[in-house]
Design a protein around this motif. Structure first.
Motif, PDB file in Angstrom:
ATOM      1  N   LEU A 209       0.836  -1.193   0.000  1.00  0.00           N
ATOM      2  CA  LEU A 209       0.000   0.000   0.000  1.00  0.00           C
ATOM      3  C   LEU A 209       0.871   1.244   0.000  1.00  0.00           C
ATOM      4  CD1 LEU A 209      -2.697  -0.787   2.715  1.00  0.00           C
ATOM      5  CD2 LEU A 209      -3.096  -0.579   0.271  1.00  0.00           C
ATOM      6  N   GLU A 210       0.411   2.241  -0.675  1.00  0.00           N
ATOM      7  CA  GLU A 210       1.084   3.530  -0.649  1.00  0.00           C
ATOM      8  C   GLU A 210       0.199   4.461   0.161  1.00  0.00           C
ATOM      9  OE1 GLU A 210       3.991   6.347  -1.669  1.00  0.00           O
ATOM     10  OE2 GLU A 210       3.987   4.159  -1.957  1.00  0.00           O
ATOM     11  N   ARG A 211       0.791   5.159   1.113  1.00  0.00           N
ATOM     12  CA  ARG A 211      -0.016   6.076   1.913  1.00  0.00           C
ATOM     13  C   ARG A 211       0.296   7.503   1.492  1.00  0.00           C
ATOM     14  NH1 ARG A 211      -0.405   6.196   8.442  1.00  0.00           N
ATOM     15  NH2 ARG A 211       1.616   7.182   8.214  1.00  0.00           N
ATOM     16  N   ILE A 212      -0.708   8.187   0.992  1.00  0.00           N
ATOM     17  CA  ILE A 212      -0.497   9.572   0.589  1.00  0.00           C
ATOM     18  C   ILE A 212      -1.313  10.482   1.507  1.00  0.00           C
ATOM     19  CG2 ILE A 212      -0.017   8.974  -1.828  1.00  0.00           C
ATOM     20  CD1 ILE A 212      -2.878   9.792  -2.452  1.00  0.00           C
ATOM     21  N   THR A 213      -1.054  11.764   1.421  1.00  0.00           N
ATOM     22  CA  THR A 213      -1.779  12.701   2.280  1.00  0.00           C
ATOM     23  C   THR A 213      -2.717  13.529   1.413  1.00  0.00           C
ATOM     24  OG1 THR A 213       0.228  12.808   3.577  1.00  0.00           O
ATOM     25  CG2 THR A 213      -1.467  14.381   4.136  1.00  0.00           C
ATOM     26  N   THR A 214      -3.969  13.610   1.837  1.00  0.00           N
ATOM     27  CA  THR A 214      -4.961  14.333   1.031  1.00  0.00           C
ATOM     28  C   THR A 214      -5.689  15.392   1.864  1.00  0.00           C
ATOM     29  OG1 THR A 214      -6.594  12.616   1.528  1.00  0.00           O
ATOM     30  CG2 THR A 214      -5.416  12.411  -0.554  1.00  0.00           C
ATOM     31  N   ASP A 215      -6.131  16.413   1.172  1.00  0.00           N
ATOM     32  CA  ASP A 215      -6.957  17.453   1.789  1.00  0.00           C
ATOM     33  C   ASP A 215      -8.421  17.173   1.456  1.00  0.00           C
ATOM     34  OD1 ASP A 215      -4.892  19.030   2.870  1.00  0.00           O
ATOM     35  OD2 ASP A 215      -4.618  20.124   0.981  1.00  0.00           O
ATOM     36  N   LEU A 216      -9.268  17.307   2.462  1.00  0.00           N
ATOM     37  CA  LEU A 216     -10.713  17.192   2.230  1.00  0.00           C
ATOM     38  C   LEU A 216     -11.272  18.613   2.145  1.00  0.00           C
ATOM     39  CD1 LEU A 216     -11.645  14.329   4.737  1.00  0.00           C
ATOM     40  CD2 LEU A 216     -10.612  14.209   2.469  1.00  0.00           C
ATOM     41  N   TYR A 217     -11.853  18.912   1.022  1.00  0.00           N
ATOM     42  CA  TYR A 217     -12.305  20.275   0.736  1.00  0.00           C
ATOM     43  C   TYR A 217     -13.816  20.457   0.815  1.00  0.00           C
ATOM     44  CZ  TYR A 217      -7.913  21.988  -1.310  1.00  0.00           C
ATOM     45  OH  TYR A 217      -6.623  22.412  -1.512  1.00  0.00           O
ATOM     46  N   ARG A 218     -14.208  21.634   1.260  1.00  0.00           N
ATOM     47  CA  ARG A 218     -15.572  22.112   1.010  1.00  0.00           C
ATOM     48  C   ARG A 218     -15.404  23.365   0.169  1.00  0.00           C
ATOM     49  NH1 ARG A 218     -19.787  25.601   2.871  1.00  0.00           N
ATOM     50  NH2 ARG A 218     -21.800  24.522   2.892  1.00  0.00           N
ATOM     51  N   LEU A 219     -16.023  23.373  -1.008  1.00  0.00           N
ATOM     52  CA  LEU A 219     -15.942  24.539  -1.885  1.00  0.00           C
ATOM     53  C   LEU A 219     -17.347  25.100  -2.025  1.00  0.00           C
ATOM     54  CD1 LEU A 219     -14.169  21.971  -3.568  1.00  0.00           C
ATOM     55  CD2 LEU A 219     -13.026  24.092  -4.165  1.00  0.00           C
ATOM     56  N   GLU A 220     -17.463  26.380  -1.753  1.00  0.00           N
ATOM     57  CA  GLU A 220     -18.798  26.980  -1.752  1.00  0.00           C
ATOM     58  C   GLU A 220     -18.835  28.161  -2.701  1.00  0.00           C
ATOM     59  OE1 GLU A 220     -22.053  28.569   1.537  1.00  0.00           O
ATOM     60  OE2 GLU A 220     -19.951  28.415   2.071  1.00  0.00           O
ATOM     61  N   LYS A 221     -19.965  28.291  -3.393  1.00  0.00           N
ATOM     62  CA  LYS A 221     -20.118  29.400  -4.331  1.00  0.00           C
ATOM     63  C   LYS A 221     -20.052  30.714  -3.542  1.00  0.00           C
ATOM     64  CE  LYS A 221     -22.677  30.648  -8.376  1.00  0.00           C
ATOM     65  NZ  LYS A 221     -22.490  29.775  -9.512  1.00  0.00           N
ATOM     66  N   ALA A 222     -19.308  31.664  -4.068  1.00  0.00           N
ATOM     67  CA  ALA A 222     -19.181  32.963  -3.400  1.00  0.00           C
ATOM     68  C   ALA A 222     -20.493  33.716  -3.510  1.00  0.00           C
ATOM     69  CB  ALA A 222     -18.068  33.759  -4.045  1.00  0.00           C
ATOM     70  N   PRO A 223     -20.843  34.497  -2.457  1.00  0.00           N
ATOM     71  CA  PRO A 223     -22.078  35.254  -2.542  1.00  0.00           C
ATOM     72  C   PRO A 223     -22.030  36.214  -3.721  1.00  0.00           C
ATOM     73  CG  PRO A 223     -20.927  35.644  -0.441  1.00  0.00           C
ATOM     74  CD  PRO A 223     -20.077  34.733  -1.251  1.00  0.00           C
ATOM     75  N   SER A 224     -23.172  36.391  -4.339  1.00  0.00           N
ATOM     76  CA  SER A 224     -23.229  37.256  -5.527  1.00  0.00           C
ATOM     77  C   SER A 224     -22.877  38.692  -5.143  1.00  0.00           C
ATOM     78  CB  SER A 224     -24.636  37.147  -6.096  1.00  0.00           C
ATOM     79  OG  SER A 224     -24.897  38.245  -6.883  1.00  0.00           O
ATOM     80  N   LYS A 225     -22.109  39.356  -6.015  1.00  0.00           N
ATOM     81  CA  LYS A 225     -21.592  40.688  -5.684  1.00  0.00           C
ATOM     82  C   LYS A 225     -22.649  41.780  -5.769  1.00  0.00           C
ATOM     83  CE  LYS A 225     -16.860  39.759  -6.931  1.00  0.00           C
ATOM     84  NZ  LYS A 225     -16.863  38.732  -7.998  1.00  0.00           N
ATOM     85  N   ASP A 226     -23.727  41.539  -6.541  1.00  0.00           N
ATOM     86  CA  ASP A 226     -24.665  42.632  -6.768  1.00  0.00           C
ATOM     87  C   ASP A 226     -25.804  42.707  -5.752  1.00  0.00           C
ATOM     88  OD1 ASP A 226     -25.543  40.833  -9.749  1.00  0.00           O
ATOM     89  OD2 ASP A 226     -26.155  40.465  -7.684  1.00  0.00           O
ATOM     90  N   ILE A 227     -25.634  42.045  -4.586  1.00  0.00           N
ATOM     91  CA  ILE A 227     -26.676  42.157  -3.546  1.00  0.00           C
ATOM     92  C   ILE A 227     -26.415  43.415  -2.734  1.00  0.00           C
ATOM     93  CG2 ILE A 227     -27.590  41.104  -1.436  1.00  0.00           C
ATOM     94  CD1 ILE A 227     -27.114  38.386  -2.706  1.00  0.00           C
TER      95      ILE A 227
END
Ligand code: SAH
Length: 206
Positions: A188-206
């Motif tokens: 087995l190869e053990r690698i290191t990973t990042d678990l991401y949450r990616l969220e849409k940025a709030p709309s600029k025209d509010i």
């Protein structure tokens, strides 16, 4: 269900029968999948939600999402043999998934949440890009797994910004991959990973 039980259940699912190198078919380890799913559930992004697992492979993330109460889960996968394994795993677990045999680029449904463990790009450079592009197109919240390397982190920052998304590393975990993918002798190869949450940025025209 507890996180530990979810991890155990997911790690017992059937793996790829003949993993295809060019598609980077390594299953998401049960503990890694459970960690990602657990955090997504805590953010309120699973229960009662429409979810897509892009590059669903053996179905680990899709099945986990359904077990944590997702209303509907699309399992999108280009490889029919992998989908067959995912079908069996879902049946064995007693959950229903919507299986879609297609390239992720062809997926066209709007969903609440995308979960994915895209190819890391170790075989074909930038193989994760079509996954990110599609995820940003169909959902406002995306959970994804990437190598924990400075260049990958920088790429994700820039690429997300270009698509009006904000990336956040929720945790960094070990990820075990069968050695065949790295031509190593070790089992087995053990690698290191990042678990991401990616969220849409709030709309600029509010
Ligand atoms: N979470 C999965 C692992 C995914 S590995 C599991 O635990 O089994 C990445 C998966 O993406 C592989 O199953 C591979 O066949 C699939 N894949 C690669 N390129 C794809 C594409 N362009 N469209 C759809 N699926 C793809």
């Amino acid at each position: 269900m507890k996180k530990k039980h979810l991890a155990m259940l997911l790690s017992r699912l059937q793996g790829f029968e003949t993993p295809k190198l060019e598609l980077e078919q390594y299953r998401t380890p049960g503990n890694v999948a459970a960690e990602l799913l657990w955090m997504a559930a805590q953010w309120g992004d699973i229960e009662g939600k429409i979810v897509a697992d892009l590059g669903a492979g053996t179905g680990v993330l899709a099945i986990g999402a359904k077990l944590l109460g997702a209303e509907r889960v699309y399992a999108v996968e280009i490889d029919e043999a992998a989908l067959e394994v995912a079908r069996r795993n879902a049946e064995r677990t007693g959950v229903e998934l919507e299986f879609l045999h297609m390239d992720v680029s062809e997926f066209s449904k709007k969903v609440d949440t995308v979960l994915m463990n895209p190819p890391f790009g170790s075989q074909i450079k930038h193989a994760d890009r079509p996954f990110l592009v599609k995820a940003f197109e169909v959902a406002e919240v995306v959970y994804s797994i990437h190598l924990a390397k400075p260049e990958v982190r920088n790429f994700l920052k820039t690429f997300s910004k270009e698509h009006n998304f904000i990336p956040k590393v929720l945790s960094t975990v070990y990820f075990e991959i069968p050695a065949q993918f790295f031509f190593h002798r070790k089992r087995l190869e053990r690698i290191t990973t990042d678990l991401y949450r990616l969220e849409k940025a709030p709309s600029k025209d509010i």
